[in-house]
Design a protein around this motif. Structure first.
Motif, PDB file in Angstrom:
ATOM      1  N   MET A  49       0.842  -1.179   0.000  1.00  0.00           N
ATOM      2  CA  MET A  49       0.000   0.000   0.000  1.00  0.00           C
ATOM      3  C   MET A  49       0.888   1.243   0.000  1.00  0.00           C
ATOM      4  SD  MET A  49      -2.895   1.319   2.691  1.00  0.00           S
ATOM      5  CE  MET A  49      -3.781  -0.196   2.622  1.00  0.00           C
ATOM      6  N   ALA A  50       0.534   2.228  -0.802  1.00  0.00           N
ATOM      7  CA  ALA A  50       1.287   3.474  -0.908  1.00  0.00           C
ATOM      8  C   ALA A  50       0.749   4.493   0.093  1.00  0.00           C
ATOM      9  CB  ALA A  50       1.167   4.009  -2.323  1.00  0.00           C
ATOM     10  N   ASP A  51       1.404   5.631   0.138  1.00  0.00           N
ATOM     11  CA  ASP A  51       0.900   6.764   0.902  1.00  0.00           C
ATOM     12  C   ASP A  51      -0.054   7.551   0.015  1.00  0.00           C
ATOM     13  OD1 ASP A  51       2.454   6.225   3.213  1.00  0.00           O
ATOM     14  OD2 ASP A  51       4.205   7.084   2.241  1.00  0.00           O
ATOM     15  N   GLY A  52      -0.823   8.449   0.633  1.00  0.00           N
ATOM     16  CA  GLY A  52      -1.775   9.245  -0.121  1.00  0.00           C
ATOM     17  C   GLY A  52      -1.088  10.110  -1.160  1.00  0.00           C
ATOM     18  N   PHE A  53      -1.714  10.211  -2.344  1.00  0.00           N
ATOM     19  CA  PHE A  53      -1.073  10.943  -3.436  1.00  0.00           C
ATOM     20  C   PHE A  53      -2.106  11.512  -4.393  1.00  0.00           C
ATOM     21  CE2 PHE A  53      -1.729   6.661  -4.987  1.00  0.00           C
ATOM     22  CZ  PHE A  53      -2.197   6.855  -6.272  1.00  0.00           C
ATOM     23  N   ILE A  54      -1.619  12.436  -5.224  1.00  0.00           N
ATOM     24  CA  ILE A  54      -2.343  12.947  -6.378  1.00  0.00           C
ATOM     25  C   ILE A  54      -1.403  12.767  -7.562  1.00  0.00           C
ATOM     26  CG2 ILE A  54      -3.431  14.944  -7.452  1.00  0.00           C
ATOM     27  CD1 ILE A  54      -3.729  16.089  -4.553  1.00  0.00           C
ATOM     28  N   GLN A  55      -1.853  12.031  -8.566  1.00  0.00           N
ATOM     29  CA  GLN A  55      -1.031  11.750  -9.749  1.00  0.00           C
ATOM     30  C   GLN A  55      -1.607  12.507 -10.931  1.00  0.00           C
ATOM     31  OE1 GLN A  55       1.800  10.178 -10.089  1.00  0.00           O
ATOM     32  NE2 GLN A  55       1.788   8.650 -11.678  1.00  0.00           N
ATOM     33  N   TRP A  56      -0.803  13.415 -11.522  1.00  0.00           N
ATOM     34  CA  TRP A  56      -1.241  14.241 -12.631  1.00  0.00           C
ATOM     35  C   TRP A  56      -0.509  13.810 -13.892  1.00  0.00           C
ATOM     36  CZ3 TRP A  56       0.022  20.194 -12.838  1.00  0.00           C
ATOM     37  CH2 TRP A  56      -0.586  20.772 -13.954  1.00  0.00           C
ATOM     38  N   TYR A  57      -1.259  13.275 -14.854  1.00  0.00           N
ATOM     39  CA  TYR A  57      -0.728  12.884 -16.159  1.00  0.00           C
ATOM     40  C   TYR A  57      -1.039  14.006 -17.140  1.00  0.00           C
ATOM     41  CZ  TYR A  57      -0.621   8.075 -14.371  1.00  0.00           C
ATOM     42  OH  TYR A  57      -0.366   6.945 -13.640  1.00  0.00           O
ATOM     43  N   ARG A  58      -0.028  14.442 -17.889  1.00  0.00           N
ATOM     44  CA  ARG A  58      -0.243  15.546 -18.833  1.00  0.00           C
ATOM     45  C   ARG A  58       0.774  15.483 -19.954  1.00  0.00           C
ATOM     46  NH1 ARG A  58       2.243  19.032 -14.266  1.00  0.00           N
ATOM     47  NH2 ARG A  58       4.408  18.934 -14.891  1.00  0.00           N
ATOM     48  N   GLU A  59       0.560  16.345 -20.929  1.00  0.00           N
ATOM     49  CA  GLU A  59       1.544  16.489 -21.997  1.00  0.00           C
ATOM     50  C   GLU A  59       2.713  17.297 -21.440  1.00  0.00           C
ATOM     51  OE1 GLU A  59       0.894  14.612 -24.539  1.00  0.00           O
ATOM     52  OE2 GLU A  59      -1.122  14.234 -23.778  1.00  0.00           O
ATOM     53  N   ASP A  60       3.784  17.433 -22.203  1.00  0.00           N
ATOM     54  CA  ASP A  60       4.996  18.047 -21.655  1.00  0.00           C
ATOM     55  C   ASP A  60       4.823  19.526 -21.331  1.00  0.00           C
ATOM     56  OD1 ASP A  60       4.883  18.418 -24.460  1.00  0.00           O
ATOM     57  OD2 ASP A  60       6.988  18.969 -24.475  1.00  0.00           O
ATOM     58  N   VAL A  61       5.524  19.943 -20.274  1.00  0.00           N
ATOM     59  CA  VAL A  61       5.449  21.307 -19.756  1.00  0.00           C
ATOM     60  C   VAL A  61       6.709  22.066 -20.153  1.00  0.00           C
ATOM     61  CG1 VAL A  61       5.574  22.648 -17.614  1.00  0.00           C
ATOM     62  CG2 VAL A  61       3.930  20.809 -17.816  1.00  0.00           C
ATOM     63  N   THR A  62       6.535  23.282 -20.598  1.00  0.00           N
ATOM     64  CA  THR A  62       7.675  24.127 -20.904  1.00  0.00           C
ATOM     65  C   THR A  62       8.070  24.918 -19.658  1.00  0.00           C
ATOM     66  OG1 THR A  62       6.299  26.002 -21.524  1.00  0.00           O
ATOM     67  CG2 THR A  62       6.830  24.406 -23.271  1.00  0.00           C
ATOM     68  N   THR A  63       9.209  25.577 -19.728  1.00  0.00           N
ATOM     69  CA  THR A  63       9.656  26.417 -18.619  1.00  0.00           C
ATOM     70  C   THR A  63       8.620  27.489 -18.301  1.00  0.00           C
ATOM     71  OG1 THR A  63      11.943  26.007 -19.254  1.00  0.00           O
ATOM     72  CG2 THR A  63      11.549  27.895 -17.821  1.00  0.00           C
ATOM     73  N   ALA A  64       8.031  28.085 -19.341  1.00  0.00           N
ATOM     74  CA  ALA A  64       7.030  29.135 -19.129  1.00  0.00           C
ATOM     75  C   ALA A  64       5.789  28.580 -18.436  1.00  0.00           C
ATOM     76  CB  ALA A  64       6.652  29.778 -20.459  1.00  0.00           C
ATOM     77  N   VAL A  65       5.347  27.393 -18.813  1.00  0.00           N
ATOM     78  CA  VAL A  65       4.174  26.795 -18.181  1.00  0.00           C
ATOM     79  C   VAL A  65       4.484  26.460 -16.726  1.00  0.00           C
ATOM     80  CG1 VAL A  65       2.619  24.799 -18.181  1.00  0.00           C
ATOM     81  CG2 VAL A  65       3.174  25.943 -20.315  1.00  0.00           C
ATOM     82  N   PHE A  66       5.700  25.994 -16.428  1.00  0.00           N
ATOM     83  CA  PHE A  66       6.063  25.723 -15.039  1.00  0.00           C
ATOM     84  C   PHE A  66       5.963  27.001 -14.212  1.00  0.00           C
ATOM     85  CE2 PHE A  66       9.211  25.232 -11.576  1.00  0.00           C
ATOM     86  CZ  PHE A  66       8.577  24.209 -10.900  1.00  0.00           C
ATOM     87  N   ALA A  67       6.414  28.128 -14.767  1.00  0.00           N
ATOM     88  CA  ALA A  67       6.309  29.408 -14.054  1.00  0.00           C
ATOM     89  C   ALA A  67       4.844  29.748 -13.776  1.00  0.00           C
ATOM     90  CB  ALA A  67       6.983  30.519 -14.851  1.00  0.00           C
ATOM     91  N   GLU A  68       3.960  29.447 -14.737  1.00  0.00           N
ATOM     92  CA  GLU A  68       2.525  29.669 -14.529  1.00  0.00           C
ATOM     93  C   GLU A  68       1.991  28.752 -13.433  1.00  0.00           C
ATOM     94  OE1 GLU A  68      -0.080  30.046 -18.015  1.00  0.00           O
ATOM     95  OE2 GLU A  68       1.771  30.104 -19.204  1.00  0.00           O
ATOM     96  N   GLN A  69       2.475  27.497 -13.396  1.00  0.00           N
ATOM     97  CA  GLN A  69       2.041  26.567 -12.353  1.00  0.00           C
ATOM     98  C   GLN A  69       2.460  27.079 -10.982  1.00  0.00           C
ATOM     99  OE1 GLN A  69       3.321  22.472 -12.751  1.00  0.00           O
ATOM    100  NE2 GLN A  69       2.730  22.013 -10.648  1.00  0.00           N
ATOM    101  N   VAL A  70       3.671  27.592 -10.870  1.00  0.00           N
ATOM    102  CA  VAL A  70       4.154  28.134  -9.595  1.00  0.00           C
ATOM    103  C   VAL A  70       3.245  29.276  -9.147  1.00  0.00           C
ATOM    104  CG1 VAL A  70       6.059  29.368  -8.482  1.00  0.00           C
ATOM    105  CG2 VAL A  70       6.540  27.411  -9.976  1.00  0.00           C
ATOM    106  N   GLU A  71       2.893  30.143 -10.074  1.00  0.00           N
ATOM    107  CA  GLU A  71       2.020  31.271  -9.740  1.00  0.00           C
ATOM    108  C   GLU A  71       0.632  30.797  -9.324  1.00  0.00           C
ATOM    109  OE1 GLU A  71       0.178  35.012 -12.152  1.00  0.00           O
ATOM    110  OE2 GLU A  71       2.310  34.601 -12.439  1.00  0.00           O
ATOM    111  N   LEU A  72       0.090  29.827 -10.061  1.00  0.00           N
ATOM    112  CA  LEU A  72      -1.240  29.307  -9.753  1.00  0.00           C
ATOM    113  C   LEU A  72      -1.245  28.596  -8.392  1.00  0.00           C
ATOM    114  CD1 LEU A  72      -3.603  27.757 -12.315  1.00  0.00           C
ATOM    115  CD2 LEU A  72      -3.476  26.829 -10.035  1.00  0.00           C
TER     116      LEU A  72
END
Length: 196
Positions: free
Chosen positions: A1-24
């Motif tokens: 059994m694992a620990d609690g998690f959230i697994q997000w599958y997505r297409e590839d993220v660019t540096t700019a999108v990562f910056a948007e994720q940090v802001e969000l």
């Protein structure tokens, strides 16, 4: 059994999108930069802290050359471990571990991931929420990345592209579909509250 998690599958993220994720994420109280150390905290292979700027971490993620483990910070003493990995077919995953959080903080992290999955300009394949850690994040790869039909267990919550959501719902009849308002994503939740 694992620990609690959230697994997000997505297409590839660019540096700019990562910056948007940090802001969000910061809108939900999750900070990439540690409040006292003034840097992002990345874990090396031995589990030691490696401090770097947000920009450096964003470039590493954008280059898609390695798996990374880093922390988001709710407070200077409460962190959320995030495992980033490049997957097949140009996809990637972020596994956010919520096992060490109280229920309110876990819900806040879940809200941040769901907001990112629906608001960022990167296609989401699926988000699997298993707060109780009944399954393991990798158990979902078959159905989220390929055309698999095996669902390891009924999760707490799923957000997925319609074809993936239909395969999950077919394999896990204890889930019901909720309208998300479009975008090709469906939300699946248990027919009954698992906490009851």
């Amino acid at each position: 059994m694992a620990d609690g998690f959230i697994q997000w599958y997505r297409e590839d993220v660019t540096t700019a999108v990562f910056a948007e994720q940090v802001e969000l994420f910061s809108e939900f109280g999750l900070k990439l930069i540690h409040p006292n150390r003034n840097a992002a905290v990345v874990l090396d292979i031995e589990g030691n802290d490696v401090l770097m700027s947000q920009e450096e971490l964003g470039v590493l993620i954008g280059q898609r050359i390695a798996s990374l483990t880093f922390s988001w910070w709710l407070t200077p003493d409460i962190n959320v471990i995030d495992g980033y990995a490049v997957q097949v077919l140009g996809c990637e995953t972020q596994t956010v571990w919520v096992d060490n959080l109280n229920p309110d903080d876990a819900r806040r992290v879940e809200s941040a991931v769901m907001a990112a999955a629906t608001r960022l300009p990167v296609p989401t394949r699926a988000v699997i929420v298993d707060r109780r850690g009944i399954s393991d994040p990798g158990d979902w790869d078959s159905i989220a990345l390929w055309d698999g039909t095996h669902v390891p267990t009924s999760p707490d919550h799923v957000l997925a592209l319609d074809p993936i959501a239909e395969r999950i719902r077919h394999a896990a009849p204890g889930l019901r579909k909720e309208d998300t308002g479009g975008g090709g994503l469906s939300r699946l939740v248990p027919l009954r509250d698992p906490a009851v």
